[in-house]
Write an enzyme that holds these catalytic residues in place. Structure first.
Site, PDB file in Angstrom:
ATOM      1  CG  ASP A 140      -1.970  12.483  -5.946  1.00 51.23           C
ATOM      2  OD1 ASP A 140      -2.630  11.817  -6.761  1.00 51.23           O
ATOM      3  OD2 ASP A 140      -1.791  12.132  -4.774  1.00 51.23           O
ATOM      4  CG  HIS A 184      -4.756   8.996  -5.886  1.00 49.60           C
ATOM      5  ND1 HIS A 184      -3.733   9.773  -5.372  1.00 49.60           N
ATOM      6  CD2 HIS A 184      -4.817   7.902  -5.100  1.00 49.60           C
ATOM      7  CE1 HIS A 184      -3.204   9.160  -4.329  1.00 49.60           C
ATOM      8  NE2 HIS A 184      -3.847   8.023  -4.136  1.00 49.60           N
ATOM      9  CB  SER A 465      -3.436   7.650  -0.970  1.00 50.72           C
ATOM     10  OG  SER A 465      -2.412   7.178  -1.781  1.00 50.72           O
TER      11      SER A 465
END
Length: 685
Positions: A140, A184, A465
């Protein structure tokens, strides 16, 4: 190139700085970076990979090929490299006998704690001591190590199977390359395996305990995303290292541009992971909701769609409302995805909610409709049965109106956020239509988890996600109790125990949510599993037209595509069933499966079929009797009938009185994918 960072006992951190090496956006002498995939890990010394790859380039393109144009060498888990090439040079390389595929290295996009309680997975759930030995690899945007979710108090050293290393840069030892600027990767990692943190919230909202699904597990963070995107070359490097490092599960919440199984970094990397006994859990994507929008369709990984939970946040827009919705919750639908096709309307018209009879009442009834227009009264959604309306447009925001149903007028930016809230990429599998994708759904809307930085240490995010790390965590949880299970067996356990979802709230049925919503505790004791090994995927690939030479490059063994090993897609031992048909009539299709007994040694399972009247489903035999654990029994499913609508759904449940092993069965009109994409309309918000 891995840049080393400091070691925490609960966090194992690596980063791949594409920006420090090269940028595919910029050209060098009319060249751009290409990924050259040469198959599985070759025999021999890893250190020779760079010279071998350079020799291949110089022999095929010219001896003057600059060595510094060779940018990456993959050598630990599979074979390949990244180099600056012209389009013509890439074409030459792709024709070499030792090359499986060549594709451009182009930036991809990133695709969030009450969700665990919502899934029936409480804080005090049964745990296995092996959980602290499980390593979850997160590919990621990096991680913010300072988050409370990653405090390593009470952790011992990393498991002995960990072969990787954590690194610092020579010029900045303070986690410089691993700081997750957008949060994220931190959000994903803490959702999967973050520790328990009490009394957290996002600015007072969603206050409670933040926790990951497997809070005692270790996190190996591989940073592949930067401000300019997530680069396939870095993703492949992360897979290459993660497999060799000894991770148990890999989670990837990054988009894909896959057009074939070996022209995509996630598909290639996850195949190598599967060969090494590692399941990859990946987000289905956020480019929906039209049909055929997911690019996560390889049968060797788990593809996860996003579902909602019982959490809702209300933000008021501008309107004058004399009608109230009350305290009930209603599903959302974008008007562009609900055209009245029977009346000749398409999504480009229905999205405005202004043309009489333009909305399909079967899709809109009982829902709140998102419309792309400002000057509407709401009569069209009301007559179609909508319970409310959201108008997304910058025009007339300062002039509130009254409407014929509960409504709110928001600006275009907030409209985009609402539209993203609705989205989840849908199946079917456009590459192999008779494999159902996505595989499963998991919570992915308004998920509270760790963020990057001290200003907002915990944030709310939505999207597939956020769904993928939920499935990743439960895959890891299952592995703690069943450490010898294959990736396919673990995926099967998640799919066959999933909670069924209703097609009444989504016209795309299983192509929107797969086998159903994640059921963590059920996945631990599935009763039967649909297992598959590397050889099963080899047979599948042969049936997809792969030749023996290319196959051997991928597998690095003596596998061959022969008549006996040329499996059809209907023979792949998948936990779901899909049949596409070019016409309304479904040709009688025979699908073969094998189930492995992982429940009770002496057990008898009976087949229970549910199907609409137009769908004919028969199972042979109808009873499976097991006498030992690990025993395998074969059966066939025969599907036929006439399609009365684009998608018809049924299910097979193997029931022994204790376990209910459920597989969705979907038949669909192949042209529906193209029609849906065309008629769904393009959003302007």
């Amino acid at each position: 190139m891995a840049i080393k960072i400091s070691l925490l006992s609960s966090l194992l951190l690596l980063c791949f700085n594409h920006a420090l090496l090269f940028s595919s956006v910029a050209s060098v002498e009319n060249r751009k970076s290409y990924i050259v995939y040469m198959g599985g890990r070759p025999e021999g010394d890893e250190r020779s990979a760079a010279s071998r790859h350079l020799s291949l380039l110089q022999d095929s393109i010219g001896s003057t090929f600059p060595p510094d144009y060779l940018l990456y060498n993959y050598k630990r888990s599979f074979d390949g490299f990244v180099a600056y090439l012209s389009e013509d040079e890439a074409q030459i390389i792709s024709g070499l006998p030792d090359v499986v595929s060549v594709f451009p290295d182009e930036a991809l996009e990133l695709e969030t704690t009450g969700s665990w309680d919502f899934l029936g997975f409480p804080e005090d759930v049964q745990r296995n001591s092996l959980e602290s030995d499980i390593i979850v690899g997160i590919i990621d945007s990096g991680i913010w190590p300072e988050s409370q979710s990653f405090i390593d108090t009470g952790y011992g050293p990393p498991p002995s199977k960990w072969k990787g290393s954590c690194q610092v840069t020579a010029d900045d030892p303070n986690f410089a390359c691993n700081k997750d600027t957008n949060g994220h990767g931190t959000h994903v990692a803490s959702t999967a395996a973050g520790g328990l943190v009490r009394d957290v919230s996002f600015q007072g909202f969603a206050r409670g305990t933040a926790r990951g699904g497997v809070p005692s597990a270790r996190i190996a963070s591989y940073k592949v995303c930067w401000r300019d995107g997530c680069w396939p070359s870095d993703i492949l490097a992360a897979f290459d290292d993660a497999i060799a490092d000894g991770v148990d599960i890999i989670s990837v919440s990054i988009s894909s541009s896959a057009l074939n199984y070996f022209g995509d970094s996630i598909s290639i990397g996850s195949f190598g992971a599967m060969q090494n006994g590692i399941l990859t859990s990946t987000s289905a994507g956020n480019t929906g909701p039209n049909a055929g929008t997911t690019r996560k369709f390889a049968p060797w990984f788990l593809s996860v769609a996003a579902s909602t939970t019982n959490r809702k946040f209300i933000t008021k827009g501008i309107s004058i409302n004399t009608i109230e919705l009350g305290n009930n919750q209603y599903p959302l639908i974008y008007a562009g995805d609900a055209p009245n096709l029977a009346a000749g309307f398409t999504g480009s018209t229905s999205r405005t909610c202004s043309e009489p009879n333009s909305l399909d009442a079967n899709l809109v009834r009982g829902r709140i409709v998102l419309c792309d227009w400002s000057r509407i009264s709401g009569v069209v959604p009301r007559l179609a049965g909508a319970v409310g309306m959201v108008i997304a447009n910058d025009t007339w925001l300062d002039n509130p109106s009254s409407y014929q149903l509960p409504a709110s007028h928001v600006n275009a930016e907030n409209g985009r956020r609402i539209f993203q809230y609705i989205l989840s990429s849908g199946g079917p599998n456009v590459l192999t239509p008779d494999i159902l994708k996505p595989d499963i759904s998991a919570p992915g809307v308004t998920i509270l988890a760790a963020g990057a930085g001290s200003t907002f240490p915990y944030i709310l995010n939505s999207g597939t996600s956020m769904a993928a790390p939920h499935a990743t965590a439960i895959a890891a949880y299952v592995k703690t109790f069943h450490p010898t299970w294959s990736p396919a067996a673990i995926r099967s356990a998640l799919m066959s125990t999933a909670t069924p979802m209703s097609s009444g709230t989504n016209r795309d049925a299983e192509f929107a949510y797969g086998a159903g919503n994640l059921n963590p505790l059920g996945a631990l004791t599935p009763g039967l599993v649909y297992d598959a090994e590397a050889n099963d995927y080899v047979s599948f690939l042969c049936g997809q037209g792969l030749d023996t030479h290319t196959l051997r490059l991928i597998t690095r063994d003596d596998s061959a595509c022969t008549e006996a090993n040329n499996g059809t897609v209907w023979d792949l031992n998948y936990p779901s069933f899909a049949v596409s048909t070019p016409s309304r009539e479904i040709p009688s299709r025979v699908l073969r499966r094998v189930v492995t007994n992982v429940g009770s040694a002496d057990s008898t399972y009976r087949a229970l079929i549910t199907a609409p009247p137009n769908l004919s489903i028969h199972v042979h035999p109808e009873t499976l009797s097991f006498t030992s654990l690990g025993q395998k029994l074969e059966f066939t499913v025969v599907v036929g009938g006439i399609l009365e609508r684009s998608v018809s759904s049924g299910a097979l449940v193997w029931d022994d009185g204790v376990h209910k092993v459920r597989s969705p069965i979907v038949a669909y009109y192949a042209a529906w994918v193209a029609n849906n994409a065309q008629d769904g309309g393009a959003s302007t918000i």
